[in-house]
Design a protein around this motif. Structure first.
Motif, PDB file in Angstrom:
ATOM      1  N   ILE A 115       0.856  -1.193   0.000  1.00  0.00           N
ATOM      2  CA  ILE A 115       0.000   0.000   0.000  1.00  0.00           C
ATOM      3  C   ILE A 115       0.886   1.234   0.000  1.00  0.00           C
ATOM      4  CG2 ILE A 115      -1.677   1.338   1.341  1.00  0.00           C
ATOM      5  CD1 ILE A 115      -2.694  -1.312   2.492  1.00  0.00           C
ATOM      6  N   PHE A 116       1.853   1.230   0.893  1.00  0.00           N
ATOM      7  CA  PHE A 116       2.673   2.428   1.062  1.00  0.00           C
ATOM      8  C   PHE A 116       3.660   2.570  -0.080  1.00  0.00           C
ATOM      9  CE2 PHE A 116       0.335   2.591   4.708  1.00  0.00           C
ATOM     10  CZ  PHE A 116       0.437   1.407   5.419  1.00  0.00           C
ATOM     11  N   ARG A 117       4.121   1.433  -0.612  1.00  0.00           N
ATOM     12  CA  ARG A 117       4.984   1.484  -1.790  1.00  0.00           C
ATOM     13  C   ARG A 117       4.193   2.064  -2.947  1.00  0.00           C
ATOM     14  NH1 ARG A 117       4.336  -0.458  -7.106  1.00  0.00           N
ATOM     15  NH2 ARG A 117       6.416  -0.635  -8.036  1.00  0.00           N
ATOM     16  N   ASN A 118       2.959   1.619  -3.126  1.00  0.00           N
ATOM     17  CA  ASN A 118       2.120   2.140  -4.218  1.00  0.00           C
ATOM     18  C   ASN A 118       1.871   3.630  -4.063  1.00  0.00           C
ATOM     19  OD1 ASN A 118       1.970  -0.274  -5.502  1.00  0.00           O
ATOM     20  ND2 ASN A 118      -0.228  -0.616  -5.188  1.00  0.00           N
ATOM     21  N   GLN A 119       1.631   4.059  -2.795  1.00  0.00           N
ATOM     22  CA  GLN A 119       1.425   5.495  -2.572  1.00  0.00           C
ATOM     23  C   GLN A 119       2.660   6.282  -2.986  1.00  0.00           C
ATOM     24  OE1 GLN A 119      -0.318   5.505   1.708  1.00  0.00           O
ATOM     25  NE2 GLN A 119      -1.113   7.296   0.632  1.00  0.00           N
TER      26      GLN A 119
ATOM     27  N   ILE B 146      -0.705   6.468   5.554  1.00  0.00           N
ATOM     28  CA  ILE B 146      -1.557   6.858   4.414  1.00  0.00           C
ATOM     29  C   ILE B 146      -1.658   8.380   4.297  1.00  0.00           C
ATOM     30  CG2 ILE B 146      -3.858   6.752   3.408  1.00  0.00           C
ATOM     31  CD1 ILE B 146      -3.946   3.898   3.835  1.00  0.00           C
ATOM     32  N   PRO B 147      -2.054   9.088   5.346  1.00  0.00           N
ATOM     33  CA  PRO B 147      -2.037  10.550   5.185  1.00  0.00           C
ATOM     34  C   PRO B 147      -0.619  11.094   5.026  1.00  0.00           C
ATOM     35  CG  PRO B 147      -2.695   9.945   7.423  1.00  0.00           C
ATOM     36  CD  PRO B 147      -2.652   8.692   6.631  1.00  0.00           C
ATOM     37  N   ALA B 148       0.339  10.469   5.687  1.00  0.00           N
ATOM     38  CA  ALA B 148       1.707  10.990   5.595  1.00  0.00           C
ATOM     39  C   ALA B 148       2.249  10.877   4.182  1.00  0.00           C
ATOM     40  CB  ALA B 148       2.606  10.244   6.574  1.00  0.00           C
ATOM     41  N   LEU B 149       1.847   9.822   3.462  1.00  0.00           N
ATOM     42  CA  LEU B 149       2.317   9.630   2.089  1.00  0.00           C
ATOM     43  C   LEU B 149       1.402  10.297   1.068  1.00  0.00           C
ATOM     44  CD1 LEU B 149       3.520   5.935   2.400  1.00  0.00           C
ATOM     45  CD2 LEU B 149       4.964   7.897   1.836  1.00  0.00           C
ATOM     46  N   SER B 150       0.318  10.923   1.527  1.00  0.00           N
ATOM     47  CA  SER B 150      -0.560  11.625   0.592  1.00  0.00           C
ATOM     48  C   SER B 150      -0.031  13.039   0.403  1.00  0.00           C
ATOM     49  CB  SER B 150      -1.992  11.683   1.129  1.00  0.00           C
ATOM     50  OG  SER B 150      -2.527  10.386   1.230  1.00  0.00           O
ATOM     51  N   ASP B 151      -0.205  13.598  -0.780  1.00  0.00           N
ATOM     52  CA  ASP B 151       0.298  14.940  -1.042  1.00  0.00           C
ATOM     53  C   ASP B 151      -0.429  15.973  -0.198  1.00  0.00           C
ATOM     54  OD1 ASP B 151       0.287  13.965  -4.479  1.00  0.00           O
ATOM     55  OD2 ASP B 151       1.945  13.911  -3.063  1.00  0.00           O
TER      56      ASP B 151
ATOM     57  N   GLN C 236      -2.541  12.535  -4.311  1.00  0.00           N
ATOM     58  CA  GLN C 236      -3.399  11.827  -3.361  1.00  0.00           C
ATOM     59  C   GLN C 236      -3.829  12.823  -2.296  1.00  0.00           C
ATOM     60  OE1 GLN C 236      -1.698   7.798  -2.096  1.00  0.00           O
ATOM     61  NE2 GLN C 236      -0.016   8.779  -3.185  1.00  0.00           N
ATOM     62  N   VAL C 237      -5.111  12.778  -1.975  1.00  0.00           N
ATOM     63  CA  VAL C 237      -5.654  13.606  -0.912  1.00  0.00           C
ATOM     64  C   VAL C 237      -6.214  12.661   0.135  1.00  0.00           C
ATOM     65  CG1 VAL C 237      -7.369  15.359  -0.311  1.00  0.00           C
ATOM     66  CG2 VAL C 237      -6.248  15.411  -2.558  1.00  0.00           C
ATOM     67  N   ALA C 238      -5.845  12.843   1.391  1.00  0.00           N
ATOM     68  CA  ALA C 238      -6.371  11.992   2.453  1.00  0.00           C
ATOM     69  C   ALA C 238      -7.216  12.837   3.389  1.00  0.00           C
ATOM     70  CB  ALA C 238      -5.227  11.350   3.230  1.00  0.00           C
ATOM     71  N   ILE C 239      -8.375  12.299   3.757  1.00  0.00           N
ATOM     72  CA  ILE C 239      -9.170  12.932   4.809  1.00  0.00           C
ATOM     73  C   ILE C 239      -9.132  11.983   5.996  1.00  0.00           C
ATOM     74  CG2 ILE C 239     -11.337  14.067   5.405  1.00  0.00           C
ATOM     75  CD1 ILE C 239     -12.224  13.820   2.539  1.00  0.00           C
ATOM     76  N   VAL C 240      -8.540  12.443   7.088  1.00  0.00           N
ATOM     77  CA  VAL C 240      -8.458  11.599   8.280  1.00  0.00           C
ATOM     78  C   VAL C 240      -9.704  11.857   9.111  1.00  0.00           C
ATOM     79  CG1 VAL C 240      -7.119  11.086  10.342  1.00  0.00           C
ATOM     80  CG2 VAL C 240      -5.946  11.706   8.227  1.00  0.00           C
ATOM     81  N   MET C 241     -10.602  10.836   9.128  1.00  0.00           N
ATOM     82  CA  MET C 241     -11.889  11.026   9.804  1.00  0.00           C
ATOM     83  C   MET C 241     -12.017  10.137  11.029  1.00  0.00           C
ATOM     84  SD  MET C 241     -13.929  10.926   6.276  1.00  0.00           S
ATOM     85  CE  MET C 241     -15.045  12.268   6.101  1.00  0.00           C
ATOM     86  N   GLY C 242     -10.929   9.449  11.343  1.00  0.00           N
ATOM     87  CA  GLY C 242     -10.940   8.551  12.492  1.00  0.00           C
ATOM     88  C   GLY C 242      -9.475   8.316  12.826  1.00  0.00           C
TER      89      GLY C 242
END
Lengths: 153, 490, 536
Positions: free
Chosen positions: C166-170, C195-200, C180-186
């Motif tokens: 997953i993180f390699r793909n990101q 995931i959020p750290a590797l998102s732009d 990549q945009v991440a919304i951290v909702m939890g």
């Protein structure tokens, strides 16, 4: 979605579809002062002033403020709690602009601070009643609460 | 028609300046105006042949600066000055100064202004000549026992400033234990608003109706009335809707009230146009005050009698006789005037300002306005920006015509009371003619606009999509294929 | 292109029986999908409501542009695992329009086991990001997960295509310039924090969103430090102190509005232009597909009839119509896009394999995407064919499928067995999207054939011992095999295991392909391939 129209206490979410179409699928168009909603016709006059849409429709005049979705949700959430104006860096209060206890609007200048030879004007993050926690000449650390805006009732 | 002057300077602004200048020009006279730059371009300016700008600490102060106005009159070679209403229209000193400058004053003699301007002396004048006045206590008569005399008038009573007018500084007292306190407050308000803290107290009629009578006098002791107007729809003593004739009066009552007014005008040898205001409550009426000027709501009288009151003012000021004997004044139909205020009923009628983005008056109604499309309403002056007047065969038809006219009046760019006016006139009591000066205060719910129906919401949504650039842009961003496929999910 | 002339009689008994059968199957698909998407334990729904969280479907609805389609992938993943308690593997993935952009949406479902990652969840996430990489689709993550389901860690952690992928793909997405945009909702805990750290761009919701490598209990156990969730990894800390997240959001609605605004403000990328005209619906009613498809997978049907109910105007330009007739090749349009279609009308022979190989190369040169409509049991067997070189001809087809540069799309329209699957761009062959129809089968060979083979083997074995197979013994061999295949060859199983990107109602295939082709054109098409060596 394309934002919210606010008039008085009424909020109308805009979830139109490209066409344009209303959510129920009816296509809409404006032709020579007549608004067509599907097969219904409404004579209409309108004018835009910044983000306010003025409309004369079916014998009634409306003033609709268009709100960007981000602004709308941000305001909705911030109106439910105090906004704290925290010091972005350590420094000194140069002078107070707004008076303690007064009503302020969003972006009103509150006070001027100085740090690293730079003067910055801090502005109200939201509308409400201002409580100042510092005086002119007072020093502060980064993150110190300089003022609080309590929401209007 | 021969006039005693070839030009008239209107020392006023807004809708009344335009209205007066219209008649001045129609009479073939030169139209002169003074104006303040804060008003920008106005209908009056478009009509004027010459304009002088006024300046002052505030725009209101500029229009109260008699000396500056006289200077302007002189520089424009004005033959006459018409003061409109408000401002200096009931300022006897200004009237004297105008006459002293050899300029014709379109208004009553300064002595008449003095007489009727002092509410106490006016009241005494009228009472002494046998016209009905409300039980009262006048401070000047017996200052030491004023409070005690006031108490004798009985409740409910109304404390009024002697130098006041236009509804300011008045206080209703229903509980005598509060009397001294209310007297003190009224006095300090009198000092603040009028520079004069003298008071008098009158019996207050509950649910009174405000009836006033238009009179014309030739200054020689002759006077006629042009029937009455009812102005009971008021908010905080500010009139909102006026009509002629009053639905409350029987023909006999009409005759009594109007004849009383004409009698008062004759008694003071009134010159020009004036209005006698009465307070009316089931079968009895009392003199309230006389306004020695043209009133805001004069158009409804013009509608039912066919008489141009401003033209009559110009004629009488030129020494002409009255237009007719009393029998020659005939009324027809029913007229209603709605005052358009720049205020927000939803926010406690707070004054509003803003650009006049669109202004489309309704065809078929009279629309007296002080603004032009493209102009701006600002906070410097009174919030009344226009008047809408309709005339129909009877009251029911007039109410319908007014509702129709209000629905077709387009004024976009600032919040006004147009919607409120429609709801007010649709009220059952108003429609039935059951009005009194406290009606609006008793019905605060009329201020709330009804919720939007579904079709209206859809229409507003649709319009936003078509004309608000931010909305249209977001819609355009959707790719064509997906827009075509629509709301599909597998 | 000329309109396909349909020869199907919609009034026939056969048609009506097929239709009833496949309509029922489509109904079953709809019911299973509805349940997988929406049925959640009351306890979990209540917990979300108490936390002030929106449900995953509400979040999706707020995210998507109104009036636009959403192609959901692998709705029924993990449907036959974990006792059915992890519907959709606890993940929502799909392609939708956000702020005018085509994006891959990938969201944890906090109402499914708290959004925990099971082995199938990880596989679904990796697949979603693989699709994003191959099609250069921006990704929108909605993060709300309790973390990995530890009891099964050996099945989702250590291997190459497990969670690390997953993180390699990101990282690869970012390297390719795909935002990549991440919304951290939890909570985003441990691995999930990346995931959020590797998102732009990352948005974090105040109060419910939190990002940390170890949560408060782990921190206390590890170092004795006592700290609250918010202090450790809340919105205000990360957006003003650590810089791990970019935008604090006051509510989920605010966070979603922010993510939409971010997506809309990304510079648009030029898509690949291929031959495209205005779309046109098929001339025949797509619902006739129900009547054309057989009730038994072994029954033959004419793929032209299927094509006629999927493509624009039912128009089809057939290539080599008289040669290799068990493989139909030709050009058509779907939602205006020109595609090259390969569709099976029988087993593959040398001629059909050669025709397919040639046609794939034509499409590659022509920059025309390829659509494979599979109904293949395999290549022809027998002495004549082996001597004719069918193996090398099949190899050529596999070489062409593997080497083609244009995007490939595969639909298992009935059967996908053996090497035929390979030649017809099965799962291993990098189709951008692969879908199954509800009745479709996939396996090394058909159930009957496998049963026969194994029975044959057993008979030979017994013959060496001078025994024969009696009926009971034969049944003992056949029945378990048939049952095994019925179980594992079905589309329900394939989709549960993420061997496909979802089951489609045949009638929905046209729209799904339209969205898929449009999405695929976000990635550049390499120049026509240098293929490997075609064994001549």
């Amino acid at each position: 979605m394309q934002g919210y129209l606010v008039t008085g206490d009424t909020v109308i979410p805009l979830a139109l579809e490209k066409g344009p179409r209303l959510p129920d699928g009816r296509p809409v168009r404006l032709e020579e002062g007549v608004l067509h909603l599907g097969s219904l016709r409404h004579p209409v006059l309108h004018a835009i002033d910044g983000d306010t849409l003025w409309v004369h429709l079916d014998g009634r005049i409306h003033a609709l403020a268009w709100h960007d979705p981000v602004d709308f949700h941000e305001a909705a959430a911030s109106s439910s709690g105090d906004n704290i104006v925290a010091a972005p860096m350590p420094g000194l209060v140069v002078r107070l602009i707004a008076a303690d206890g007064t009503a302020v609007e969003k972006d009103d200048a509150l006070l001027v601070i100085e740090s690293m030879k730079l003067e910055t004007t801090l502005r109200a993050p939201a509308a409400g009643t201002l409580s100042l926690h510092v005086a002119a000449g007072q020093g502060f650390e980064r993150g110190a609460p300089l003022a609080t805006i309590a929401p209007k009732d | 028609m021969r006039f005693g002057f070839d030009s008239v300077l209107v020392a006023n602004r807004g809708e009344i300046a335009a209205r007066i200048l219209r008649t001045v020009k129609a009479a073939g006279l030169r139209a002169l105006l003074v104006a303040h730059e804060v008003d920008g371009e106005t209908p009056a300016m478009l009509l004027a042949d010459d304009v002088r700008m006024l300046s002052g600490e505030t725009p209101v102060a500029a229009f109260l600066d008699g000396a500056q106005i006289l200077e302007a009159a002189a520089s424009m070679g004005a033959g006459a000055v018409h003061p409109g209403y408000g401002f200096l229209s009931e300022n006897a000193a200004f009237a004297r100064a105008v006459e002293a400058a050899g300029i014709v004053w379109i208004g009553p003699a300064p002595e008449t202004i003095d007489l009727m301007g002092d509410k106490v002396s006016a009241r005494r004048f009228v009472a002494d000549r046998g016209f009905p006045v409300a039980p009262s206590a006048i401070e000047d008569d017996d200052p030491a026992n004023f409070a005690a005399n006031a108490r004798l008038v009985g409740t409910p009573l109304l404390i009024k400033p002697s130098a006041g007018g236009g509804g300011k500084g008045m206080r209703i007292v229903r509980d005598l234990t509060l009397l001294e306190e209310e007297i003190a407050t009224a006095r300090s308000e009198g000092e603040r608003y009028f520079g004069d803290g003298r008071l008098f107290v009158e019996r207050y009629i509950e649910n009174p109706r405000h009836i006033e009578v238009q009179v014309l006098g030739d200054g020689q002791g002759n006077a006629i009335h042009l029937f009455e107007r009812e102005c009971s729809l008021q908010r905080r003593f500010q009139k909102i809707v006026e009509e002629a004739p009053s639905p409350a009066l029987s023909e006999a009552e009409r005759n009594d009230i109007c004849e009383a007014a004409a009698g008062i005008a004759r008694a003071c040898a009134y010159r020009g146009a004036g209005t006698v205001e009465f307070i009316y409550g089931t079968g009895s009426f009392y003199f309230l005050e006389m306004n020695t000027r043209l009133q805001v709501e004069h158009p409804v009288t013009e509608a039912i009698t066919g008489v141009d009151l401003v033209a009559q003012q110009l004629a009488i000021a030129s020494g002409s006789p009255l237009p007719a004997g009393q029998d020659g004044i005939v009324r027809a139909g029913h007229a209603i005037e709605a005052r358009i205020y720049a205020e927000d009923p939803a926010s406690g009628f707070a004054p509003t300002t803003g650009p006049v983005l669109r202004l489309v008056p309704p065809a078929g109604a009279r629309f007296d306005a002080g603004l032009l499309e493209g102009g701006r309403v600002h906070a410097s002056f009174d919030p009344m920006i226009a008047k809408l007047i309709v005339h129909a065969a009877d009251r029911e038809a007039a109410l319908a015509a007014m509702d129709d006219a209000l629905s077709r009046l387009t004024l976009l760019g600032l919040t006004t009371n147009i919607g409120y006016l429609r709801r007010l006139l649709a009220d059952a009591d108003v429609a039935a003619g059951r009005m009194h000066t406290g009606l609006i205060a008793e019905k605060p719910e009329i201020a709330a606009a009804p919720p939007l129906g579904d079709e209206t919401r859809d229409a507003l949504t649709a319009l936003a999509a078509l004309v608000v650039p931010d909305v249209a842009r977001r819609l355009d961003a959707v790719p064509a294929l997906h827009a075509m496929m629509g709301r599909w999910q597998n | 292109m000329r309109r396909i002339e349909s020869r199907v009689s919609t009034a026939s008994a056969e048609f009506r029986a097929n239709s009833a059968h496949h309509r029922a199957l489509a109904g079953e698909l709809a019911a299973r999908q509805r349940a997988a998407r929406e049925d959640r334990p009351a306890r979990d729904r209540d917990r979300l409501a108490r936390q002030g969280k929106l449900g995953i479907r509400e979040r999706l609805a707020a995210l998507l542009d109104p009036g636009t389609p959403f192609l959901e992938l692998s709705t029924l993943a993990a449907g036959r695992s974990y006792g059915g308690d992890v519907p959709g593997a606890g993940q929502l993935c799909g392609i939708g329009i956000v702020g005018g952009r085509e994006v891959m949406i990938r969201a944890d479902d906090p109402a499914v086991k708290g959004g925990a990652w099971y082995p199938h969840s990880v596989k679904k996430i990796v697949r979603a990001l693989d699709i994003a990489i191959e099609n250069r689709l921006p990704v929108l993550h909605m993060c709300d997960s309790a973390g990995g389901f530890l009891p099964l860690q050996a099945e989702f952690f250590p291997d190459r295509y497990h969670a690390g992928r997953i993180f390699r793909n990101q990282s690869i997405l970012s390297k390719l310039g795909v935002p990549q945009v991440a919304i951290v909702m939890g909570h985003c805990t441990a691995g999930g924090a990346y995931i959020p750290a590797l998102s732009d761009y990352s948005v974090i919701v105040r109060g419910t969103g939190a990002v940390f490598l170890g949560g408060p209990p782990l921190v206390k156990a590890a170092t004795g430090e006592v700290v609250t969730v918010d202090e450790l990894g809340g919105a205000d800390m990360h957006t003003s102190v650590s810089g791990v997240a970019d935008y604090p959001a006051a509510s989920e609605a605010h966070g979603i509005a922010l993510a939409r605004e971010i997506m809309a403000s990304l510079s648009p990328r030029e898509k690949v232009r291929i031959d495209e005209t205005a779309p046109e619906p098929p001339a025949y009613d797509p619902e006739e597909l129900y009547g054309i498809l057989p009730r038994d997978n072994r029954t033959q049907f004419d793929m032209r009839e299927v094509i006629a109910r999927i493509v624009d105007g039912s128009r089809f330009h057939e290539y080599q119509p008289a040669f290799g007739t068990t493989l139909i090749c030709g050009f058509a349009r779907i939602w205006g896009y020109k595609v090259g279609i390969l569709a099976n009308n029988g087993v593959l022979f040398s001629e059909s394999a050669l025709k397919g190989t040639h046609f794939i190369q034509l499409c590659d040169k022509d920059r025309t995407p390829l659509l494979f409509l599979q109904n293949i049991t395999g290549f022809m067997v027998g002495k004549e064919y082996e001597r004719g070189g069918i193996t090398k001809d099949g190899a050529k087809m596999i070489m062409a499928v593997s080497g083609a540069s244009v995007p490939k799309f595969t639909v298992n329209a009935n059967a996908s067995y053996g090497a035929g699957t390979y030649g017809m761009a099965g799962r291993a062959f990098d189709s951008r999207f692969l879908f199954s129809w509800p009745h479709a089968q996939v396996g090394v060979m058909g159930a009957e054939q496998a049963a026969n083979v194994l029975t044959e083997v057993k008979m030979r074995q017994l013959a060496r011992e001078d025994r024969t197979l009696d009926d009971a013994e034969a049944a003992a061999i056949r029945d378990p095999i048939l049952a095994e295949y019925a179980d594992k060859a079905s589309a329900w199983h394939a989709t549960s295991e993420l061997w496909d990107d979802g089951i489609l109602d045949p009638v929905a295939t046209r729209n799904a392909l339209g969205i898929a082709i449009s999405a695929a054109l976000n990635a550049p098409i390499a120049d026509p391939a240098h293929y490997g060596v075609f064994r001549m």
